[in-house]
Design an enzyme around this catalytic site. Structure first.
Site, PDB file in Angstrom:
ATOM      1  CB  ILE A  21       0.282  -0.012   9.258  1.00 29.93           C
ATOM      2  CG1 ILE A  21       1.192  -0.806  10.200  1.00 29.93           C
ATOM      3  CG2 ILE A  21      -0.806   0.707  10.051  1.00 29.93           C
ATOM      4  CD1 ILE A  21       1.850   0.062  11.267  1.00 29.93           C
ATOM      5  CG  ASP A  22       1.141   0.348   3.401  1.00 31.23           C
ATOM      6  OD1 ASP A  22       0.198  -0.459   3.339  1.00 31.23           O
ATOM      7  OD2 ASP A  22       1.156   1.434   2.794  1.00 31.23           O
ATOM      8  CE  LYS A  23       9.233  -5.836   3.992  1.00 34.42           C
ATOM      9  NZ  LYS A  23       9.767  -6.698   2.900  1.00 34.42           N
TER      10      LYS A  23
END
Length: 249
Positions: A53-55
């Protein structure tokens, strides 16, 4: 210490905070902290991300504890056999329910190999959404005297990079706090009003068949404190409670 949500002899899931990378990437070469490294040190053994998942996204991040399980778990995500649920705060008032069926061109990290064909051919991408709550704030951000926002539940069928962020931008309801696909003026309003410095997107539930045993697995994750501070300020305690109750029924 990372909050462990689920663990058995093959899998472990954590609540990843917003701002923490899953693993080292050329997109953020100066970053020195990664979920893989922190969790490895925390439990004293190697871990293998089953997905990413994105930062800026918080919520459930699933790891395998061996390479075979990692390959099997990764295949579940790749073949769309994992039911993923997210919540997000977006600009505007979307429809009560809807489906975004909009192919996306693949996005690459700088270090990844790419071909002209892969760069130009869009990949199928589908996201379902449901509006949980709306509000209107008395602040002029764009050309209107007030600004509208909504709390959505999102269910992506596919797993393209930045799919939710790109899909919400496509329907003109970008996620608040998104510096790449969002609107800076609305992001700054949430920083001023609520002190929110994050992407307001969170993975709150995963459901899948265990890659080894085949038994059903369900992992839930409440919104992080910094996410919940914004929803509380907007008066959305009841919609979130109703969502949790509906998932338990």
């Amino acid at each position: 210490m990372l909050d462990v949500l689920y663990r058995d002899e093959h899998l472990i899931a954590i609540h990843k905070p917003s701002g923490l990378l899953v693993h080292r990437t050329g997109l953020d070469a100066a970053e020195e902290r990664f979920a893989v490294q922190i969790l490895r040190d925390q439990i004293g053994r190697h871990v293998h991300p089953a997905h990413r998942i994105d930062k800026g996204t918080s919520g459930i991040l699933l790891f395998a504890l061996d390479r075979d399980t990692a390959a099997r778990a990764g295949a579940l995500f790749e073949h769309q056999q994992v039911d993923k649920r997210y919540i997000a705060i977006v600009r505007g008032h979307p429809a009560a329910t809807g489906t975004i069926d909009h192919p996306l061109v693949r996005r690459f990290d700088p270090a990844e190999r790419r071909s002209a064909r892969a760069d130009t051919l869009p990949q199928p991408a589908v996201t379902h959404f449901r509006c949980l709550a709306t509000t209107e704030l008395p602040f002029c951000v764009d050309r209107y005297p007030s600004s509208r926002y909504a709390l959505l539940e999102l269910q992506p069928e596919t797993g393209r990079r930045h799919q939710l962020r790109r899909h919400l931008k496509h329907i003109s309801h970008p996620i608040i706090g998104d510096a790449t696909f969002g609107k800076g003026r609305h992001n700054r309003l949430f920083q001023t009003l609520f002190g929110s410095q994050r992407l307001l997107l969170a993975c709150t539930q995963l459901r899948f068949a265990h890659p080894i045993s085949g038994a059903p697995v369900r992992i839930d994750c409440a919104p992080a404190v910094d996410f919940r501070a914004v929803t509380d300020a907007l008066g959305w305690q009841l919609p979130l409670a109703a969502l949790s109750a509906a998932r338990d029924s």
